[in-house]
Design a protein around this motif. Structure first.
Motif, PDB file in Angstrom:
ATOM      1  N   UNK A  23     -13.090  -0.915  13.618  1.00 57.99           N
ATOM      2  CA  UNK A  23     -13.900   0.252  13.311  1.00 57.99           C
ATOM      3  C   UNK A  23     -14.168   0.541  11.852  1.00 57.99           C
ATOM      4  N   UNK A  24     -13.523  -0.165  10.951  1.00 55.02           N
ATOM      5  CA  UNK A  24     -13.785   0.063   9.528  1.00 55.02           C
ATOM      6  C   UNK A  24     -15.169  -0.471   9.179  1.00 55.02           C
ATOM      7  N   UNK A  25     -15.909   0.287   8.401  1.00 51.47           N
ATOM      8  CA  UNK A  25     -17.236  -0.144   7.962  1.00 51.47           C
ATOM      9  C   UNK A  25     -17.184  -0.794   6.578  1.00 51.47           C
ATOM     10  N   UNK A  26     -16.165  -0.426   5.777  1.00 48.85           N
ATOM     11  CA  UNK A  26     -16.022  -0.981   4.429  1.00 48.85           C
ATOM     12  C   UNK A  26     -14.587  -1.437   4.214  1.00 48.85           C
ATOM     13  N   UNK A  27     -14.448  -2.508   3.439  1.00 48.64           N
ATOM     14  CA  UNK A  27     -13.141  -3.012   3.050  1.00 48.64           C
ATOM     15  C   UNK A  27     -13.109  -3.190   1.543  1.00 48.64           C
ATOM     16  N   UNK A  28     -11.946  -2.957   0.960  1.00 47.98           N
ATOM     17  CA  UNK A  28     -11.744  -3.185  -0.459  1.00 47.98           C
ATOM     18  C   UNK A  28     -10.685  -4.269  -0.601  1.00 47.98           C
ATOM     19  N   UNK A  29     -11.097  -5.431  -1.103  1.00 52.52           N
ATOM     20  CA  UNK A  29     -10.157  -6.515  -1.363  1.00 52.52           C
ATOM     21  C   UNK A  29      -9.725  -6.404  -2.815  1.00 52.52           C
ATOM     22  N   UNK A  30      -8.414  -6.445  -3.042  1.00 56.21           N
ATOM     23  CA  UNK A  30      -7.890  -6.314  -4.394  1.00 56.21           C
ATOM     24  C   UNK A  30      -6.941  -7.472  -4.651  1.00 56.21           C
ATOM     25  N   UNK A  31      -7.089  -8.094  -5.825  1.00 55.26           N
ATOM     26  CA  UNK A  31      -6.237  -9.226  -6.189  1.00 55.26           C
ATOM     27  C   UNK A  31      -5.970  -9.185  -7.691  1.00 55.26           C
ATOM     28  N   UNK A  32      -4.795  -9.725  -8.061  1.00 51.65           N
ATOM     29  CA  UNK A  32      -4.422  -9.793  -9.472  1.00 51.65           C
ATOM     30  C   UNK A  32      -4.094 -11.223  -9.858  1.00 51.65           C
ATOM     31  N   UNK A  33      -4.344 -11.532 -11.125  1.00 52.37           N
ATOM     32  CA  UNK A  33      -3.931 -12.823 -11.686  1.00 52.37           C
ATOM     33  C   UNK A  33      -4.488 -14.016 -10.948  1.00 52.37           C
TER      34      UNK A  33
END
Length: 89
Positions: A29-39
């Motif tokens: 049901x999510x319409x948006x996703x935020x992918x976060x990554x470091x290094x």
């Protein structure tokens, strides 16, 4: 404005695990996703988005890409990060 579901990408798991997590989040049901990554994980986050766009979710849209750096654990050297917000029509 709907808040995006957050997916933290690291190098500890295979890229396909994150692709599966994204597909599952969209299907729940999510319409948006935020992918976060470091290094060193930044390239993995980009790979996840490219795999999603090319084979798993047609019509996937990259809403926003943010880059920057942050101090981690009080260290002297900042660590780069990327945030990629994607949405499904």
């Amino acid at each position: 404005m709907e808040e995006s579901a957050l997916i933290i990408v690291s190098t500890k798991k295979p890229v396909m695990n994150y692709v599966t997590a994204c597909v599952t989040a969209f299907n729940s049901g999510h319409r948006k996703l935020l992918l976060r990554a470091r290094g060193r994980s930044i390239s993995s986050a980009v790979d996840v988005v490219n795999l999603l766009k090319s084979g798993f979710l047609s019509g996937l849209k990259v809403e926003r890409v943010g880059v920057g750096s942050e101090d981690v654990d009080g260290g002297n050297d900042p660590v780069s990060f990327i945030e990629i917000e994607i949405s499904r029509p």
